[in-house]
Write a protein that holds these residues in place. Sequence first.
Motif, mmCIF file in Angstrom:
data_model
loop_
_atom_site.group_PDB
_atom_site.id
_atom_site.type_symbol
_atom_site.label_atom_id
_atom_site.label_comp_id
_atom_site.label_asym_id
_atom_site.label_seq_id
_atom_site.Cartn_x
_atom_site.Cartn_y
_atom_site.Cartn_z
ATOM 1 N N ILE A 10 0.844 -1.202 0.000
ATOM 2 C CA ILE A 10 0.000 0.000 0.000
ATOM 3 C C ILE A 10 0.879 1.251 0.000
ATOM 4 C CG2 ILE A 10 -1.679 1.328 1.348
ATOM 5 C CD1 ILE A 10 -2.693 -1.409 2.438
ATOM 6 N N ARG A 11 1.908 1.211 0.852
ATOM 7 C CA ARG A 11 2.799 2.374 0.961
ATOM 8 C C ARG A 11 3.472 2.677 -0.374
ATOM 9 N NH1 ARG A 11 7.756 3.011 5.375
ATOM 10 N NH2 ARG A 11 8.385 5.109 4.780
ATOM 11 N N ARG A 12 3.908 1.623 -1.075
ATOM 12 C CA ARG A 12 4.545 1.829 -2.378
ATOM 13 C C ARG A 12 3.595 2.477 -3.370
ATOM 14 N NH1 ARG A 12 7.628 -2.752 -1.195
ATOM 15 N NH2 ARG A 12 5.959 -4.196 -1.684
ATOM 16 N N ARG A 13 2.308 2.150 -3.245
ATOM 17 C CA ARG A 13 1.328 2.668 -4.202
ATOM 18 C C ARG A 13 0.915 4.104 -3.913
ATOM 19 N NH1 ARG A 13 -3.761 -0.442 -6.099
ATOM 20 N NH2 ARG A 13 -3.794 1.544 -7.160
ATOM 21 N N CYS A 14 1.176 4.566 -2.686
ATOM 22 C CA CYS A 14 0.641 5.869 -2.277
ATOM 23 C C CYS A 14 1.718 6.953 -2.291
ATOM 24 C CB CYS A 14 0.035 5.773 -0.876
ATOM 25 S SG CYS A 14 -1.402 4.689 -0.820
ATOM 26 N N GLY A 15 1.644 7.829 -3.240
ATOM 27 C CA GLY A 15 2.532 8.974 -3.249
ATOM 28 C C GLY A 15 2.031 10.044 -2.302
ATOM 29 N N THR A 21 3.215 16.216 3.635
ATOM 30 C CA THR A 21 4.665 16.182 3.412
ATOM 31 C C THR A 21 5.275 14.880 3.914
ATOM 32 O OG1 THR A 21 5.016 17.402 5.483
ATOM 33 C CG2 THR A 21 4.949 18.687 3.447
ATOM 34 N N ILE A 22 4.649 14.265 4.914
ATOM 35 C CA ILE A 22 5.057 12.946 5.381
ATOM 36 C C ILE A 22 3.811 12.078 5.389
ATOM 37 C CG2 ILE A 22 5.980 11.583 7.309
ATOM 38 C CD1 ILE A 22 8.111 13.367 6.160
ATOM 39 N N GLY A 23 3.856 10.958 4.662
ATOM 40 C CA GLY A 23 2.675 10.096 4.571
ATOM 41 C C GLY A 23 2.852 8.821 5.372
ATOM 42 N N ILE A 24 2.427 7.711 4.789
ATOM 43 C CA ILE A 24 2.477 6.411 5.460
ATOM 44 C C ILE A 24 3.902 6.075 5.892
ATOM 45 C CG2 ILE A 24 2.109 3.931 5.139
ATOM 46 C CD1 ILE A 24 -0.021 4.672 3.027
ATOM 47 N N GLY A 25 4.058 5.559 7.114
ATOM 48 C CA GLY A 25 5.365 5.068 7.526
ATOM 49 C C GLY A 25 5.938 5.703 8.773
ATOM 50 N N ASP A 26 5.317 6.744 9.273
ATOM 51 C CA ASP A 26 5.777 7.314 10.547
ATOM 52 C C ASP A 26 4.662 7.117 11.583
ATOM 53 O OD1 ASP A 26 7.329 8.900 12.456
ATOM 54 O OD2 ASP A 26 8.336 9.678 10.686
ATOM 55 N N LEU A 31 1.077 17.305 7.704
ATOM 56 C CA LEU A 31 0.509 18.190 6.690
ATOM 57 C C LEU A 31 1.043 19.591 6.923
ATOM 58 C CD1 LEU A 31 -1.688 15.783 7.058
ATOM 59 C CD2 LEU A 31 -3.199 17.352 5.854
ATOM 60 N N GLN A 32 1.580 20.168 5.882
ATOM 61 C CA GLN A 32 2.123 21.522 5.975
ATOM 62 C C GLN A 32 1.128 22.448 5.275
ATOM 63 O OE1 GLN A 32 5.361 21.674 7.486
ATOM 64 N NE2 GLN A 32 4.735 23.793 7.823
ATOM 65 N N VAL A 40 -0.091 17.330 12.484
ATOM 66 C CA VAL A 40 0.196 15.898 12.464
ATOM 67 C C VAL A 40 -1.113 15.147 12.660
ATOM 68 C CG1 VAL A 40 2.565 16.150 13.264
ATOM 69 C CG2 VAL A 40 0.731 15.833 14.929
ATOM 70 N N VAL A 41 -1.237 14.003 11.984
ATOM 71 C CA VAL A 41 -2.484 13.223 12.011
ATOM 72 C C VAL A 41 -2.141 11.743 12.141
ATOM 73 C CG1 VAL A 41 -4.632 12.684 10.825
ATOM 74 C CG2 VAL A 41 -3.532 14.907 10.433
#
Lengths: 312, 312
Positions: A10-15, A21-26, A31-32, A40-41
Amino acid sequence: MAEFELIADIRRRCGIAPPVTIGIGDDAAVLQHTAATTEVVTTDMLMEGVDFLVDEVAPELIGRKCLAVNLSDIAAMGAKPTAAFVSVALPIALGRPFADRFFAGLLDYAAAESVTIAGGDTNTWRGPLVCSITLLGEPVGGRPVLRAGAQPGDWLCVTGACGGSLAGRHLTFTPRLQEVAELVQRVTVRSMLDISDGLAADLHHLLKESGVGAIVDAAAIPIHADVALLPPIKTPLQRALSDGEDFELLFTIAAEDGPGLLQSWRHATPITRIGVITSSKGCWLQTATGQEPLLPLGWTHALDGSHGDGAR
Amino acid sequence: MAEFELIADIRRRCGIAPPVTIGIGDDAAVLQHTAATTEVVTTDMLMEGVDFLVDEVAPELIGRKCLAVNLSDIAAMGAKPTAAFVSVALPIALGRPFADRFFAGLLDYAAAESVTIAGGDTNTWRGPLVCSITLLGEPVGGRPVLRAGAQPGDWLCVTGACGGSLAGRHLTFTPRLQEVAELVQRVTVRSMLDISDGLAADLHHLLKESGVGAIVDAAAIPIHADVALLPPIKTPLQRALSDGEDFELLFTIAAEDGPGLLQSWRHATPITRIGVITSSKGCWLQTATGQEPLLPLGWTHALDGSHGDGAR
């Protein structure tokens, strides 16, 4: 079904695109909105039979835990919470009294942490209890602290003590919001996450995102007294490394900031230096007899074994 | 368990504080980060056996619907979507092929609508499929359109046509994002929501939040051709008023803006004037034979009857 592989796919598919500015993985997304407005969300879904047992736990504690795991993710971003969105599927069989107690636990805790419950989706059904909370927040120090950012030579530190949370602490833990507010104002925290999968597994997440390695001093790892409450099928050290749901913060700071921070830290929750970041990517446990590989000891959830987290 | 009472109790307990300016009770919450930065946030949880049947529906359509219902809420705020957070509890028994197809439907649709999947929580378990999405957005015209805001004399309008969605349209509907983008740029939309519970029930929500009443012209209500696909246990008009899951927009505009908008509206999705807002708080249906009270005909969900939505 291998959750981590699915999440990786899923992470690979989601730009990402603005304002993200920072998506899946943290521990949370960033969001800036403007140069001065950073958000942060995070989101976590907790499920009956996986994260709690409705027959054995007070409904208030279940509601509290659903919020607490999200608060811990916000703390792990060096942030403070602002607003929460609470979606639930309530089992009809548990009735209104259960629902009232569940929400009492959740809303009381939200009020205590100054979190506005700004929306949600309240459903009843014939299935098991599911609660998904999305929590918004803002960085305490202006910028969020990510998993990526650890640098060779950094001190690897942890708040509190690890292991044995399944004896009960996984329902009553205090997310390290106060500690993180003080921490980010005193030093530059270079990388951070909260320990949910277990110290060893989560350390591997931090190292992978930062592109570095670590040597952990086995003798320095703070082991929680709760490990004595659980069956001795693991050693206390193994529990501290792999039990999971500690919800302590694992973070790195520049070596030159280390002594000053630890000597002057007055908070009731201790900070302990447990290792050092290395440029070589291995992860090692230093014991009295030498070094051994520190594996990302999979946290096998005591209740079900099927829990994973896309935000991790 | 009466969901609406529970939701009302929760709402009473939850105050709002900055950055939240609109909390529980609209299609989405509103956060005012700065004078220039307004954010809308909605969340919907969909459950197997309530919102879809996994044995009868293509997994891609289930994933699509989970996002679409949230997109419709964002449209109803006069906004466009930015980022989504997707939490799922996937049944282990459905396996990885189901998960892949579910996410393919969801992610393809997100890409088509320029929505960034910025986070989530991916779990597997032995329970039924549950998906909770939180969707962020920003007002197209700078300020969000609320349910509260209808004024006496306003035209009451609806996009598209209503009724019969359970014949299949509830899985394939197009949220009215394009229409709303044009609408808010051409006129001041004074109040709006999307029709999920049914035209009559949702009209009552709008009237209650606005503190006004309405007279609806029965002959003017656009009835969807899909009503013919369902059993004739209700009349077509009854279906248009109560079937639910139309996901059309119900909104009000100043009477002086009405003729110009309708005459020049070129979008494929029609806009129909179906009534007028009144200062007296009753809700009436004008038929050929006179006026009768238009009740908030409870939308009984065809699959389960237990669905509710805290954000509605």
